[in-house]
Design a protein around this motif. Sequence first.
Motif, PDB file in Angstrom:
ATOM      1  N   ASP A 113       0.905  -1.252  -0.103  1.00 29.65           N
ATOM      2  CA  ASP A 113       0.051  -0.080  -0.077  1.00 29.65           C
ATOM      3  C   ASP A 113       0.946   1.238  -0.016  1.00 29.65           C
ATOM      4  O   ASP A 113       1.724   1.350   0.820  1.00 29.65           O
ATOM      5  CB  ASP A 113      -0.889   0.021   1.391  1.00 29.65           C
TER       6      ASP A 113
ATOM      7  N   TYR B 136       3.407  14.155   6.197  1.00 33.69           N
ATOM      8  CA  TYR B 136       2.607  13.307   5.317  1.00 33.69           C
ATOM      9  C   TYR B 136       3.585  12.619   4.479  1.00 33.69           C
ATOM     10  O   TYR B 136       4.284  13.379   3.784  1.00 33.69           O
ATOM     11  CB  TYR B 136       1.658  14.158   4.555  1.00 33.69           C
TER      12      TYR B 136
ATOM     13  N   TYR C 220      -8.145  11.339   5.697  1.00 38.25           N
ATOM     14  CA  TYR C 220      -8.369  11.279   4.149  1.00 38.25           C
ATOM     15  C   TYR C 220      -9.786  11.450   4.029  1.00 38.25           C
ATOM     16  O   TYR C 220     -10.744  10.726   3.716  1.00 38.25           O
ATOM     17  CB  TYR C 220      -8.096   9.992   3.304  1.00 38.25           C
TER      18      TYR C 220
ATOM     19  N   LYS D 222     -11.190   7.926  -0.486  1.00 40.96           N
ATOM     20  CA  LYS D 222      -9.994   7.389  -1.372  1.00 40.96           C
ATOM     21  C   LYS D 222      -9.892   5.898  -1.053  1.00 40.96           C
ATOM     22  O   LYS D 222      -9.754   5.021  -1.800  1.00 40.96           O
ATOM     23  CB  LYS D 222      -8.904   8.144  -1.641  1.00 40.96           C
TER      24      LYS D 222
HETATM   25  P1  FDP Z   1      -1.551   5.214  -2.914  1.00 41.99           P
HETATM   26  O1  FDP Z   1      -2.341   5.827  -3.583  1.00 41.99           O
HETATM   27  O2  FDP Z   1      -0.020   5.929  -3.386  1.00 41.99           O
HETATM   28  O3  FDP Z   1      -1.337   3.663  -3.029  1.00 41.99           O
HETATM   29  O4  FDP Z   1      -4.724   3.868  -0.737  1.00 41.99           O
HETATM   30  C1  FDP Z   1      -3.515   4.022  -1.059  1.00 41.99           C
HETATM   31  C2  FDP Z   1      -2.774   5.319  -0.565  1.00 41.99           C
HETATM   32  O5  FDP Z   1      -1.610   5.517  -1.571  1.00 41.99           O
HETATM   33  C3  FDP Z   1      -2.454   5.223   0.858  1.00 41.99           C
HETATM   34  O6  FDP Z   1      -1.356   4.395   1.444  1.00 41.99           O
HETATM   35  C4  FDP Z   1      -2.024   6.848   1.182  1.00 41.99           C
HETATM   36  O7  FDP Z   1      -2.335   6.935   2.359  1.00 41.99           O
HETATM   37  C5  FDP Z   1      -2.987   7.497   0.227  1.00 41.99           C
HETATM   38  O8  FDP Z   1      -3.349   6.379  -0.844  1.00 41.99           O
HETATM   39  C6  FDP Z   1      -2.269   8.745  -0.561  1.00 41.99           C
HETATM   40  O9  FDP Z   1      -3.336   9.278  -1.256  1.00 41.99           O
HETATM   41  P2  FDP Z   1      -2.734  10.890  -2.130  1.00 41.99           P
HETATM   42  O10 FDP Z   1      -1.706  10.606  -3.040  1.00 41.99           O
HETATM   43  O11 FDP Z   1      -4.030  11.224  -2.558  1.00 41.99           O
HETATM   44  O12 FDP Z   1      -2.266  11.527  -0.998  1.00 41.99           O
END
Ligand code: FDP
Length: 336
Positions: free
Chosen positions: A118, A233, A253, A270
Amino acid sequence: MAEKPIQFEETVMGFLLNHQEKHHRTHHFLILMDALISAAKHIEHYYLTGTLKGNIGLSGSVNIHGEDVMRMDQIAQEITIHYLRSSGRVIHAISEESDKIIPISPDGRYFVYFDPLDGSSNVRHGLPVGFMFGVAKKDLDNRGDNHLRSGNEYIAAGMFVIPTGTFTLALKDAGTWRFHIDETMEFVRPTRMTLPENPKSWELSFNSANRYTYSERVRTWIEQNETKYAFRYVGALAADFHRTISNGGMFMYPAIVNHPDPKKNRPQGKLRLMYEAAVVSFICQEAGGSAVDERGIPILDIQPKDPHQRSTLYVGSKPLIESITRTLTLAESVVQ
Ligand code: FDP
């Protein structure tokens, strides 16, 4: 000169064995945990050598969420499925990398919900990513039981921050524990984690570039509160949340509702509920914190309808979650 005594540390498996014995539980959970830990070590190994071996990069395929799949995502998925299968203890798994529920062992007794890597934007830089998982138990008397579980029904949840060699594991009603990898690749030194009560160390963590896309009420909350705390962050949930557990504060988020390109709005958030939001919320609860979604509903109460459903997320120290919940649940007339 007196020789320094050798320091022997308690291993994660020793710790879990004692835990299971103390609570008169079976060894099945240990076998599952051994599989997850072996998978994490294996992924860590590939990740460390990823750049040299040419594994950092796109695989050429797109996942169910419309995102480009990295080669490392595929490797991590393959490794995890291998270990879950060989444990013989998992009836089915849900993974970020697979559209469908993955049947594993028909006689298994656990459901595992996981994201094997992740934080994909960090992968090409070799920076921290997470291997996150939640575990729920099958209703052993009901052979047809394969439904999706809310976080309240998880019996354990954990996250490895790869490749830093840290592992945070929460066990239902038995706390959140952190382990560190030693030179023999064992996770050792169980340390109970409790969110610090003193706000001095608290941090806020969210993608600040998105702040103008948040709802009016969330923006106002940020404006009123952000100068009280440090801001951090990393952009990978496990790494950011690792800090939240250590230092206290809040990771969030929020819903994206005011994007200049309305197609890019994300009113549902997200992050994925089952293997991201519920995992960190479970860990947080066991460490004395809490978590809600944009409606102010506790994340752990949300009954998933879809294995890959998304959720907004506010997770961390209780006073901050209570404060943001008051804002989120304000009547519309008070906000305007
Ligand atoms: P990623 O899209 O880079 O895979 O849900 C996945 C995640 O990372 C989380 O690990 C992270 O906290 C978030 O999304 C980051 O999203 P943003 O790039 O929108 O900040």
